[in-house]
Motif scaffolding. Structure first.
Motif, PDB file in Angstrom:
ATOM      1  N   MET A 458     -23.959 -62.269 -17.613  1.00 19.95           N
ATOM      2  CA  MET A 458     -25.006 -63.264 -17.381  1.00 19.95           C
ATOM      3  C   MET A 458     -26.244 -63.016 -18.228  1.00 19.95           C
ATOM      4  O   MET A 458     -26.893 -63.968 -18.672  1.00 19.95           O
ATOM      5  CB  MET A 458     -25.370 -63.305 -15.899  1.00 19.95           C
ATOM      6  CG  MET A 458     -24.362 -64.075 -15.060  1.00 19.95           C
ATOM      7  SD  MET A 458     -24.728 -64.046 -13.281  1.00 19.95           S
ATOM      8  CE  MET A 458     -26.441 -64.484 -13.238  1.00 19.95           C
ATOM      9  N   ASP A 459     -26.571 -61.760 -18.456  1.00 20.77           N
ATOM     10  CA  ASP A 459     -27.792 -61.487 -19.224  1.00 20.77           C
ATOM     11  C   ASP A 459     -27.649 -61.863 -20.697  1.00 20.77           C
ATOM     12  O   ASP A 459     -28.640 -61.882 -21.435  1.00 20.77           O
ATOM     13  CB  ASP A 459     -28.201 -60.011 -19.094  1.00 20.77           C
ATOM     14  CG  ASP A 459     -27.121 -59.053 -19.560  1.00 20.77           C
ATOM     15  OD1 ASP A 459     -25.984 -59.492 -19.790  1.00 20.77           O
ATOM     16  OD2 ASP A 459     -27.427 -57.851 -19.693  1.00 20.77           O
ATOM     17  N   GLN A 460     -26.422 -62.171 -21.141  1.00 21.50           N
ATOM     18  CA  GLN A 460     -26.216 -62.605 -22.518  1.00 21.50           C
ATOM     19  C   GLN A 460     -26.346 -64.121 -22.688  1.00 21.50           C
ATOM     20  O   GLN A 460     -26.406 -64.619 -23.815  1.00 21.50           O
ATOM     21  CB  GLN A 460     -24.819 -62.173 -22.996  1.00 21.50           C
ATOM     22  CG  GLN A 460     -24.635 -60.663 -23.084  1.00 21.50           C
ATOM     23  CD  GLN A 460     -23.192 -60.273 -23.388  1.00 21.50           C
ATOM     24  OE1 GLN A 460     -22.255 -60.996 -23.063  1.00 21.50           O
ATOM     25  NE2 GLN A 460     -23.013 -59.122 -24.030  1.00 21.50           N
ATOM     26  N   LEU A 461     -26.383 -64.839 -21.580  1.00 16.49           N
ATOM     27  CA  LEU A 461     -26.465 -66.302 -21.659  1.00 16.49           C
ATOM     28  C   LEU A 461     -27.895 -66.726 -21.997  1.00 16.49           C
ATOM     29  O   LEU A 461     -28.847 -66.325 -21.345  1.00 16.49           O
ATOM     30  CB  LEU A 461     -26.043 -66.932 -20.335  1.00 16.49           C
ATOM     31  CG  LEU A 461     -24.590 -66.701 -19.900  1.00 16.49           C
ATOM     32  CD1 LEU A 461     -24.344 -67.327 -18.534  1.00 16.49           C
ATOM     33  CD2 LEU A 461     -23.620 -67.277 -20.928  1.00 16.49           C
ATOM     34  N   VAL A 462     -28.023 -67.547 -23.023  1.00 19.15           N
ATOM     35  CA  VAL A 462     -29.319 -68.087 -23.431  1.00 19.15           C
ATOM     36  C   VAL A 462     -29.312 -69.577 -23.123  1.00 19.15           C
ATOM     37  O   VAL A 462     -28.531 -70.340 -23.687  1.00 19.15           O
ATOM     38  CB  VAL A 462     -29.584 -67.856 -24.934  1.00 19.15           C
ATOM     39  CG1 VAL A 462     -30.914 -68.482 -25.338  1.00 19.15           C
ATOM     40  CG2 VAL A 462     -29.557 -66.371 -25.255  1.00 19.15           C
TER      41      VAL A 462
END
Length: 484
Positions: A458-462
């Motif tokens: 999730m932390d890679q989703l922009v």
């Protein structure tokens, strides 16, 4: 937008050119705005959408919106939506029919495009009663046009120098808009003519006539295909069966009074709506379903792929409901028992609201709860995305995927307007039941038979700002067939 949300206490005022914007991301103020009769009109930027796809419920303002909403509401009642279950099941089966080859080859896929085609198919069936077979090259230009019209509108919204019509009509973006709009309007017009046996209206050029003739020929071919499928399904025709999806869909279409265009036919006959109104509403309904419901369904699938422990718990619920490896069609009884499925969907839509921000225009002076006067003409930016991730509202795990913590039976009680993925109040999304039912059917069918995996987190989703939620990049996923 997140940094602004964290920096300032809302509601606060900002300016965009000559427009005064009230920025809101707290549930108390949202409740006041969503329930105010002075805040039902969409923001000024929605006129770009209205010019492109028609002035339907998604874009229109009072008094047109009030009249159309009152007339169209019955077409989205619970009873009518329940009649669409066979269509949703059939389209989920079409999606699943592509999975065995993908799973066995180990190929990674971008699921968003795959899901969008079948959601658009369902939207055309439930709105106009017509299967388009968007996998077929002869219909692919319509699929691309629905993608293109959203991209055009977003680009104009993000380009202030194109706001004046006199400048926009001289831009290359306007040329592209004209092209995609012509494709979409020809498509809808052809469907309406097929339904009403109307001749092609006068006053259009030969190229437009030729395109409408081609659309009608393609639609007529599909009508014959569905008719033959229905005959085969009812033992009236021998030979090789057509797809199960066509047979199931044709049975649903036979309940023609459930289809949107049939629901509003009486209003046209009574002079309350024109066929031009129906065309605009149908185009907007299909476009909105295509854009937001497919996005929501993809988000649910992606969140589950990123959280295998939740995916396994979902599988436990689905395997209890559907003991057979290949489950039967999902019915209303199943839907009512899919409690964890609903938690999963809600949590995904909380973290990634399909419509991140809603714009409203103030029709007359009104006051907020703190007695602050909001003058007529003020534009209101309602930041749903950041409110639904606010730690002050949702706790320390606000930005984590925790379905049971946030929506389980022991979840903390929160403000009624803290979770508004379909908005709430006087202008709540008319299609929210439709979207939830479609998502439940697709999720049940997919995750009962397959695991979806991804290496993305999730932390890679922009997230990108748009009419509906978009990602800068869409992670690849991998399918794995379940053995039981």
């Amino acid at each position: 937008m997140e940094c602004i949300s964290n920096r300032y206490v809302t509601p606060f005022i900002s300016w965009m050119g000559t427009s005064c914007f009230l920025y809101v991301n707290d549930p108390e103020t949202m409740e006041t705005i969503f329930n105010s009769p002075y805040c039902t009109n969409k923001g000024e930027f929605y006129r770009f959408m209205a010019e492109a796809i028609g002035d339907g419920l998604f874009t229109s303002s009072s008094p047109r919106w009030n009249k159309h909403r009152r007339l169209i509401n019955p077409a989205f009642s619970r009873q009518i939506i329940n009649n669409f279950l066979p269509i949703f099941n059939a389209e989920a089966d079409v999606t699943l029919s592509k999975f065995p080859a993908i799973a066995s080859s180990g190929t990674q896929l971008e699921m968003y495009e795959l899901l969008k085609r079948n959601v658009l198919e369902a939207a055309c069936l439930t709105t106009m009663g017509q299967r388009m077979n968007f996998e077929d090259k002869s219909s692919s230009h319509i699929f691309e046009a629905y993608k293109g019209v959203t991209e055009v509108c977003v680009r104009r919204m993000l380009s202030p120098w194109l706001y004046p019509d006199v400048l926009y009509r001289r831009s290359s973006l306007f040329v592209r808009q004209q092209h995609v709009v012509h494709v979409l309007f020809s498509f809808i017009e052809s469907l309406l003519q097929l339904k009403n046996n109307k001749s092609i209206p006068k006053g259009i050029n030969e190229q437009q006539q030729q395109q409408q003739h081609e659309e009608q020929h393609h639609l007529a071919m599909n009508e014959n295909k569905i008719e033959n499928s229905w005959k085969f399904a009812n033992g009236k025709m021998s030979g090789d069966p057509l797809t199960n999806a066509d047979a199931a869909t044709s049975a649903a279409i036979r309940k023609s009074k459930s289809i949107f265009v049939e629901q509003v036919r009486s209003h046209v006959e009574q002079g309350q709506l024109s066929w031009e109104d129906v065309r605009a509403e149908a185009n907007v309904i299909i476009a909105a379903t295509f854009e937001t419901t497919s996005t929501a369904l993809y988000i649910v699938c992606l969140c589950l792929a990123m959280h295998p422990e939740c995916q396994e718990k979902l599988y436990e619920e689905l395997s209890a409901l559907f003991p057979e490896k290949k489950p039967p069609d999902v019915n209303n009884e199943h839907l009512e028992k899919m409690t964890y499925t609903e938690m999963i969907i809600n949590e995904a839509l909380r973290l990634y609201s399909p419509v991140p921000m809603v714009l409203r225009s103030v029709a007359d002076d009104f006051r907020l709860r703190n007695n602050i006067l909001i003058p007529q003409g003020t534009q209101i930016g309602i930041d749903i995305y950041n409110m639904q991730r606010n730690e002050h509202i949702w706790g320390p795990n606000a930005k984590k995927f925790q379905p049971e913590e946030h929506f389980g039976p022991n979840a903390h009680k929160r403000h009624a307007f803290a979770f508004v993925p379909f908005t709430k109040g006087l202008r709540m999304c008319i299609g929210y039941r439709y979207a939830l039912m479609l998502m439940k059917v697709f999720v049940a069918k997919i995750f009962r038979q397959y695991r979806i995996k991804t290496t993305a987190t999730m932390d890679q989703l922009v997230v990108k700002g748009a009419i509906s939620l978009k990602f800068a990049e869409y992670p690849l996923c991998q399918l794995e067939a379940r053995t039981s």
